[in-house]
Design a protein around this motif. Structure first.
Motif, short mmCIF file in Angstrom:
data_model
loop_
_atom_site.label_atom_id
_atom_site.label_comp_id
_atom_site.label_asym_id
_atom_site.label_seq_id
_atom_site.Cartn_x
_atom_site.Cartn_y
_atom_site.Cartn_z
N VAL A 194 12.13 15.75 -25.47
CA VAL A 194 11.21 15.71 -24.35
C VAL A 194 11.98 15.85 -23.04
CG1 VAL A 194 9.65 14.24 -25.68
CG2 VAL A 194 11.26 13.18 -24.08
N THR A 195 11.27 16.12 -21.96
CA THR A 195 11.92 16.46 -20.70
C THR A 195 12.21 15.25 -19.83
OG1 THR A 195 10.87 18.64 -20.72
CG2 THR A 195 11.69 17.85 -18.60
N SER A 196 11.30 14.30 -19.74
CA SER A 196 11.57 13.13 -18.90
C SER A 196 12.76 12.37 -19.45
CB SER A 196 10.34 12.23 -18.83
OG SER A 196 9.86 11.91 -20.12
N ALA A 197 13.64 11.92 -18.56
CA ALA A 197 14.90 11.30 -18.98
C ALA A 197 14.74 9.86 -19.42
CB ALA A 197 15.90 11.37 -17.83
N SER A 198 13.63 9.22 -19.06
CA SER A 198 13.39 7.82 -19.41
C SER A 198 11.93 7.50 -19.15
CB SER A 198 14.28 6.90 -18.57
OG SER A 198 13.91 7.00 -17.19
N SER A 199 11.49 6.35 -19.65
CA SER A 199 10.13 5.90 -19.33
C SER A 199 10.01 5.60 -17.84
CB SER A 199 9.78 4.66 -20.14
OG SER A 199 9.53 4.98 -21.49
N GLY A 200 11.11 5.13 -17.23
CA GLY A 200 11.08 4.91 -15.80
C GLY A 200 10.82 6.18 -15.03
N GLN A 201 11.48 7.27 -15.41
CA GLN A 201 11.25 8.54 -14.74
C GLN A 201 9.84 9.06 -15.01
OE1 GLN A 201 12.97 12.71 -15.74
NE2 GLN A 201 14.44 11.82 -14.29
N ALA A 202 9.37 8.92 -16.24
CA ALA A 202 8.01 9.36 -16.58
C ALA A 202 6.98 8.59 -15.77
CB ALA A 202 7.76 9.19 -18.07
N THR A 203 7.16 7.28 -15.65
CA THR A 203 6.24 6.46 -14.88
C THR A 203 6.27 6.84 -13.41
OG1 THR A 203 6.53 4.63 -16.44
CG2 THR A 203 5.66 4.07 -14.27
#
Length: 430
Positions: free
Chosen positions: A269-278
């Motif tokens: 997946v592209t987002s580096a972390s859940s923090g970045q996705a959020t």
């Protein structure tokens, strides 16, 4: 030069799509070394995508509230995004069968999760890679649609309950009821600020990256659950009964758990972390904050505070240069919104969705035939624009025309509980 009321948003879309396309072709034109040196300074891919997210955050709630009907909203949304999306999927599969493009390994190794992820557009937040890499942004768009529709359903329910209460209190309370109704609408319109700020704060709280998708089995379960959730939500909005609408709204708001808890389930997946996705979801609510402030529904001071917080969040979770570039670009476009907009950018904005979806297949075909940088650049520009025009003309526009003709049942607004069956035409949902 063109001066429609929202032409500046079309121009931003067009610019963002061109930037993303240029980001993907630059290794072949500039060379990998130069591309990486630019990437170390600014991730132009994330820059273009976050501009898209700001525009969506600005436009989607405005469109929903203007029409005031969840069925009209979802009919317009699905016919706006799915036909071109499915066309891009078919083109990609065809190029894969021809040996021009490679399909993600998960499509064969995790077929159920991958296919269901594509059906729901939630593939990236499930933990599977799309057949086209740019599909990852559609996962965030879908979560945002679900959340905004859910918040709309519950706000309408609360307003309806207050109206019934005030009506039962009698006409002598008319003035105070009106004031309370105004206060209720104000609170509802401030919700976007709380979501933008809250998501930004939560993003730095050490969220789990793969709580729902650490294993293939978990990803399969999450994909099935996502399909059931989306199907039930759309079905409930279609039926329109208040209890079902409220349950669907709550389920839609609950979709926030995907970026919160599963933002980086795999390296695919592209987002580096859940923090970045959020944080990227917070950017979409920041777009709504801008609109609320422009309309006078939110004070400038709290808006500036929230937007500053979100900007800092992007700087932390993505990069400082991306944060500054996104804010500067959107601010310049916003400040110049009453001026004439270059027609070429507006026209690019009209075809931006097809351009975004189809430029990778075009690039794959070109790479299959030549590696010469200048020829690649010229062929890519011509081929991408032609494909975007064709996709818009022959796929998007007929689907939008179908949305305008499709009959829906009027009177079942979110939370009203009315059930009159009057066919109406669906207006264009931006």
């Amino acid at each position: 030069m063109i001066t429609p009321r929202l032409a500046w948003l079309d121009a931003l879309r067009g610019w963002a799509a061109v930037v993303v396309a240029a980001f993907h072709v630059s290794p072949l034109v500039l060379g990998t070394g130069r591309h990486l040196r630019i990437f170390e300074i600014i991730d132009l891919g994330k820059y273009g995508v976050l501009l898209f997210f700001l525009v969506s955050g600005y436009v989607i709630p405005m469109s929903l509230e203007r029409h005031g009907d969840l069925r009209r909203f979802w009919t317009g949304r699905l016919l706006r995004i799915y036909p071109a999306y499915l066309f891009a999927v078919l083109v990609t599969i065809g190029l894969g069968a021809a040996g021009i493009m490679r399909m993600p390994a998960q499509l064969a190794g995790e077929t159920t999760a991958s296919v269901l992820g594509h059906v729901t557009m939630l593939q990236d937040l499930i933990g599977t890679r799309g057949v086209l890499r740019p599909f990852w942004t559609l996962s965030f768009e879908m979560v945002f649609y679900l959340m905004v529709a859910g918040l709309f359903a519950w706000s309408r329910h609360h307003d309806s309950a207050r109206r019934r209460h005030h009506d039962s209190a009698g006409r002598r309370h008319h003035d105070s009821a009106g004031r309370r109704e105004h206060d209720s609408a104000g609170r509802r319109r401030r919700d976007s600020a709380w979501w933008a700020a809250g998501l930004t704060i939560v993003a730095v709280c050490g969220l789990p990256d793969d709580l729902l998708g650490a294993t293939a089995a978990n990803r399969r379960i999450t994909a099935v659950a996502a399909l059931v959730l989306l199907g039930c939500v759309l079905g409930a909005y279609r039926i329109g009964r208040r209890p079902l609408t409220l349950a669907a709204g709550l389920a839609g708001i609950g979709a926030v758990t995907l970026p919160l808890l599963n933002g980086h389930a795999t390296d695919q997946v592209t987002s580096a972390s859940s923090g970045q996705a959020t944080q990227m979801l917070a950017v979409m609510f920041a777009g709504t904050v801008v609109h609320r402030t422009q309309q006078g529904h939110l004070g400038r001071l709290p808006a500036v505070a929230v937007l500053t917080l979100v900007t800092v969040g992007v700087a932390v979770q993505v990069s400082p240069t991306v944060a500054v570039a996104v804010v500067a670009t959107f601010a310049i476009a916003f400040l110049l919104r009453h001026r004439r907009v270059p027609g070429v950018l507006v026209r690019l904005g009209a075809v931006s969705y097809s351009l975004y979806l189809l430029h990778i297949p075009v690039l794959a075909v070109i790479r299959h035939h030549t590696q010469q940088p200048l020829l690649t650049l010229v062929a890519f520009a011509a081929g991408s624009l032609t494909a975007a025009w064709a996709g818009h003309r022959w796929v998007e526009r007929p689907a939008q025309a179908l949305a305008r003709r499709a009959p829906v049942t009027a009177g079942v607004k979110a939370g009203t509980g009315t059930t009159d069956r009057v066919p109406v035409r669906v207006g264009r949902i931006l």
